[in-house]
Design a protein around this motif. Sequence first.
Motif, PDB file in Angstrom:
ATOM      1  N   ASP A  75       1.059  -1.194   0.109  1.00  0.00           N
ATOM      2  CA  ASP A  75      -0.153  -0.090  -0.043  1.00  0.00           C
ATOM      3  C   ASP A  75       0.808   1.241   0.105  1.00  0.00           C
ATOM      4  O   ASP A  75       0.426   2.402  -0.681  1.00  0.00           O
ATOM      5  CB  ASP A  75      -0.984   0.211   1.327  1.00  0.00           C
ATOM      6  CG  ASP A  75      -2.104  -1.150   1.023  1.00  0.00           C
ATOM      7  OD1 ASP A  75      -2.431  -1.416  -0.044  1.00  0.00           O
ATOM      8  OD2 ASP A  75      -2.392  -1.472   2.171  1.00  0.00           O
ATOM      9  N   LYS A  78       2.068   1.519  -3.553  1.00  0.00           N
ATOM     10  CA  LYS A  78       1.007   2.438  -4.131  1.00  0.00           C
ATOM     11  C   LYS A  78       0.728   3.828  -3.786  1.00  0.00           C
ATOM     12  O   LYS A  78       0.305   4.710  -5.010  1.00  0.00           O
ATOM     13  CB  LYS A  78      -0.296   1.563  -4.112  1.00  0.00           C
ATOM     14  CG  LYS A  78      -1.471   1.959  -5.025  1.00  0.00           C
ATOM     15  CD  LYS A  78      -2.577   1.109  -4.906  1.00  0.00           C
ATOM     16  CE  LYS A  78      -3.608   1.061  -5.847  1.00  0.00           C
ATOM     17  NZ  LYS A  78      -4.138   2.490  -6.071  1.00  0.00           N
ATOM     18  N   GLU A  79       0.785   4.164  -2.707  1.00  0.00           N
ATOM     19  CA  GLU A  79       0.539   5.638  -2.344  1.00  0.00           C
ATOM     20  C   GLU A  79       1.480   6.465  -2.895  1.00  0.00           C
ATOM     21  O   GLU A  79       1.274   7.715  -3.462  1.00  0.00           O
ATOM     22  CB  GLU A  79       0.624   6.005  -0.597  1.00  0.00           C
ATOM     23  CG  GLU A  79       0.531   7.341  -0.230  1.00  0.00           C
ATOM     24  CD  GLU A  79       0.467   7.243   1.329  1.00  0.00           C
ATOM     25  OE1 GLU A  79       0.442   8.500   1.659  1.00  0.00           O
ATOM     26  OE2 GLU A  79       0.464   6.083   2.004  1.00  0.00           O
ATOM     27  N   ASN A  81       3.192   5.865  -5.657  1.00  0.00           N
ATOM     28  CA  ASN A  81       3.120   5.890  -6.929  1.00  0.00           C
ATOM     29  C   ASN A  81       1.776   6.933  -7.364  1.00  0.00           C
ATOM     30  O   ASN A  81       2.134   7.718  -8.261  1.00  0.00           O
ATOM     31  CB  ASN A  81       2.937   4.560  -7.649  1.00  0.00           C
ATOM     32  CG  ASN A  81       2.732   4.415  -9.075  1.00  0.00           C
ATOM     33  OD1 ASN A  81       3.583   4.823  -9.949  1.00  0.00           O
ATOM     34  ND2 ASN A  81       1.412   4.422  -9.600  1.00  0.00           N
ATOM     35  N   ASP A  82       0.861   6.923  -6.485  1.00  0.00           N
ATOM     36  CA  ASP A  82      -0.284   7.766  -6.903  1.00  0.00           C
ATOM     37  C   ASP A  82       0.115   9.000  -6.669  1.00  0.00           C
ATOM     38  O   ASP A  82      -0.472  10.007  -7.251  1.00  0.00           O
ATOM     39  CB  ASP A  82      -1.291   7.294  -5.776  1.00  0.00           C
ATOM     40  CG  ASP A  82      -2.108   6.040  -6.179  1.00  0.00           C
ATOM     41  OD1 ASP A  82      -1.851   5.276  -7.467  1.00  0.00           O
ATOM     42  OD2 ASP A  82      -3.004   5.518  -5.191  1.00  0.00           O
ATOM     43  N   ASN A  83       1.158   9.458  -5.731  1.00  0.00           N
ATOM     44  CA  ASN A  83       1.613  10.924  -5.815  1.00  0.00           C
ATOM     45  C   ASN A  83       2.549  11.132  -6.574  1.00  0.00           C
ATOM     46  O   ASN A  83       3.234  12.403  -6.405  1.00  0.00           O
ATOM     47  CB  ASN A  83       2.094  10.917  -4.072  1.00  0.00           C
ATOM     48  CG  ASN A  83       0.903  10.857  -3.171  1.00  0.00           C
ATOM     49  OD1 ASN A  83      -0.097  11.171  -3.472  1.00  0.00           O
ATOM     50  ND2 ASN A  83       1.518  10.406  -2.099  1.00  0.00           N
ATOM     51  N   ASP A  84       2.876  10.239  -7.831  1.00  0.00           N
ATOM     52  CA  ASP A  84       3.628  10.693  -8.584  1.00  0.00           C
ATOM     53  C   ASP A  84       5.158  10.965  -8.101  1.00  0.00           C
ATOM     54  O   ASP A  84       5.758  11.692  -8.695  1.00  0.00           O
ATOM     55  CB  ASP A  84       3.276  12.044  -9.613  1.00  0.00           C
ATOM     56  CG  ASP A  84       3.884  11.900 -10.875  1.00  0.00           C
ATOM     57  OD1 ASP A  84       4.403  10.977 -11.442  1.00  0.00           O
ATOM     58  OD2 ASP A  84       4.168  12.945 -11.464  1.00  0.00           O
ATOM     59  N   SER A 118       1.257  -3.639 -13.073  1.00  0.00           N
ATOM     60  CA  SER A 118      -0.007  -2.990 -13.561  1.00  0.00           C
ATOM     61  C   SER A 118      -1.382  -3.279 -12.598  1.00  0.00           C
ATOM     62  O   SER A 118      -1.920  -2.475 -12.323  1.00  0.00           O
ATOM     63  CB  SER A 118      -0.503  -3.385 -14.846  1.00  0.00           C
ATOM     64  OG  SER A 118      -1.612  -2.899 -15.332  1.00  0.00           O
ATOM     65  N   PHE A 121      -0.320  -2.021  -8.630  1.00  0.00           N
ATOM     66  CA  PHE A 121      -0.072  -0.365  -8.522  1.00  0.00           C
ATOM     67  C   PHE A 121      -0.453   0.508  -9.346  1.00  0.00           C
ATOM     68  O   PHE A 121      -0.450   1.770  -9.468  1.00  0.00           O
ATOM     69  CB  PHE A 121       1.621  -0.144  -8.576  1.00  0.00           C
ATOM     70  CG  PHE A 121       2.366  -1.050  -7.375  1.00  0.00           C
ATOM     71  CD1 PHE A 121       1.952  -1.200  -6.159  1.00  0.00           C
ATOM     72  CD2 PHE A 121       3.388  -1.873  -7.933  1.00  0.00           C
ATOM     73  CE1 PHE A 121       2.568  -1.949  -5.365  1.00  0.00           C
ATOM     74  CE2 PHE A 121       4.158  -2.986  -7.253  1.00  0.00           C
ATOM     75  CZ  PHE A 121       3.841  -2.903  -5.722  1.00  0.00           C
ATOM     76  N   GLY A 122      -1.206  -0.143 -10.489  1.00  0.00           N
ATOM     77  CA  GLY A 122      -2.018   0.809 -11.331  1.00  0.00           C
ATOM     78  C   GLY A 122      -1.273   1.560 -12.179  1.00  0.00           C
ATOM     79  O   GLY A 122      -1.564   2.716 -12.633  1.00  0.00           O
ATOM     80  N   THR A 123      -0.036   1.057 -12.606  1.00  0.00           N
ATOM     81  CA  THR A 123       0.947   1.849 -13.555  1.00  0.00           C
ATOM     82  C   THR A 123       1.501   0.952 -14.480  1.00  0.00           C
ATOM     83  O   THR A 123       1.538  -0.303 -14.515  1.00  0.00           O
ATOM     84  CB  THR A 123       1.810   2.677 -12.661  1.00  0.00           C
ATOM     85  OG1 THR A 123       2.585   3.618 -13.387  1.00  0.00           O
ATOM     86  CG2 THR A 123       2.854   1.824 -12.024  1.00  0.00           C
TER      87      THR A 123
END
Length: 709
Positions: A75, A78-79, A81-84, A118, A121-123
């Motif tokens: 998690d 993932k956070e 990554n979501d924050n770029d 993918s 982590f949705g990337t």
Amino acid sequence: MEIKVIMMVRKLNFSIVFHFHQPVDNFDHVIENAYEKSYLPLLEVIKAHPKIKVGLHYTGSLLEWLVEKHPEYIDMIKELNDNDQIEILSGGFYEPILAVIPDEDKLGQINLLKNFISENFGTKSYGFWLAERIWEPHLPRILELADLKYILIDDFHLKANGLSQEETFYPYITEEQGSKVTVVPINEQLRYLTPWKMAEKSLEYLSQFPSEKGDRIITLIDDAEKMGVWPAGDRTTYDICFGKGYDGTPWLEKFFNLLEEADWLNVITIKEYLDKFKPKGLVYMPTASYDKMSYWVLPTNARKKVENLIKKARKDEIPYSKDILEFVKGGFWRGFLKKYHESNAMHKKMLYVRDKLKLVENLHGFTSSGKQIKAIKNAWRELYKGQGNDPYWHGQFGGIYFGFMRQSIYHHLIHAEKILENIMQSYKQPITPSIRTNDIDFDGRNEILMETKNLNVYISSFHGGSIFEIDEKGKQQNILNVLQRRKEAYHEEKLKLPYDRWRKYAFMDHFTIEKINFENLINDSYEECGDFVDSQYKYDIEQDAQILKANLWKIGFIKIDNQEHELKIKKEYELSEDKPEINIRNSFKNLNNEEIKIKFITEIPFYLSGDTAKIHIKTEELDFPLDENKKFSASKIDILAEDLNLGIKIKFDEENTIFKYDLYTFISTDGSKDSIYQGTSLTIVKDLRLIPNEKINFNIQLKIYSVEN
């Protein structure tokens, strides 16, 4: 420390990539320690510095462990990554040496990790982490097929091609048959500075290279484990990076603070850089890796010469020192398959099992709608695990010297093989029992492969008619997973270490007139009087329904008091489909007119588990732990590994003298020097009195069995 930059308009791009890896089947406590001392605090420091963007690469074996043991860490990734703040790089899922596995498997391993990234982590991944940076020129085609845009390569590769240091501050394009990939150089100097010198030293180094165009990039690539669990003199890098550092401040925190303060630095991901700047041009590179890898792979004497040359050049003790450091390199990774025949055996076993997998997949691998069946997917996954690079070589870490890692490779390959046998059995098309000849190790000579539903037995006619692999398929263990003791470049003569003259195969035929004791057995120093060891035996094979037989023979000589005596040896290996046992029938015939008195020596080496405290040996009269060397007489021996519930029963046709001793190697690994268990030898010593034209028989039954819980 304040870094002064004269021209504030001059800029430098800087990228950091951390590589996180654990070998397949590494011990939980080892990974947990790395998690607590490196993986978790490293990510926490990154999170606390949102202006610092980094690349992260995790191998699949570690990601699987994290999903099971620390889902909260997944998690966190993932956070970020979501924050770029991070870029996640792909690679081979189980960290294979990409160049030495089939192209289809290259793509299979890459896609496994890309899909995991993918889905979790949705990337999408754009960059590729090359295991041990083992580069070969055919790789661009695979990377383009995998839709990966760039690869990280040591600047050592480029400098050896004639590029200057400043020219390595740019990415380049390379291609193979029109398929291209961008090459991003890894800065060698920074790897040696971090975290071994004060953080200011890294900034001082970087401050030399900003340019007015601002199009240069310097990339720092480091193992995450280096930031926490590596030894550092009388402490570890955890104390350096997250503890007292060098001046009372945690090194990593200080390093990130300095990066944030340096307004002449753009700390960005590699993808962000490549979105903004074009590659500098075209480059072609030979096979290569980082500098030390090219030395480690060399044969021992050659390695010592090259390392001595490099050492003198670094001290500027010889002419042309700078040129030597720039252009001299050693071998390339595939040399490990030659240097360690045990590595080659695992690699070629992998290719052999893979051939079986493709055959079964083509026959029964897909449903009527074209969907791959689950069992085939599982077999591929096991094969991929058997491609993990760690046990195939030796450098800074133990690698091939760790028996449990070698056993992990065999376990997964045998498991894949068993899955395939079960698939074929379900279609009433059994592929065992089987006996065939095949050059499985690619040495130009056929080996004999005997396969039943319980065991695989591989025989080398070229190495004295010996057995070099026995796979027990219930627990999926190769009980002959024993490493030959050999001289390494870092071994000092004063240590007087024992080395093996021959490979540690079972049932080689030795003869001597010397008195045998533990000293000359352990040191392998007794005089060999025969010419049977490591020599070619003639052979034939036969199969009668459920019974497999391999017959081997040789007429050779025994030399006693400078006189040669002709002797014929025959041996028969027999397996039955329904029994997990090997029957070995030996015969010796004196072809001379004179009597021969000689000691016959044959060996049964084995490796069951590295936890020797949980292995016991029993005879009719004795019961003792494995780690106790002992000479005894017996006609029956029972060896049990309690942690594996796996045992070996050995029965002779008469009582024999047995020397039981353990085999250890001395290795330098990860800053320390250790004696590592490689296996155990049961050496049978038998006095032979052969009258002219008389034949003497000597029979052994070897049974490998599983104990149900």
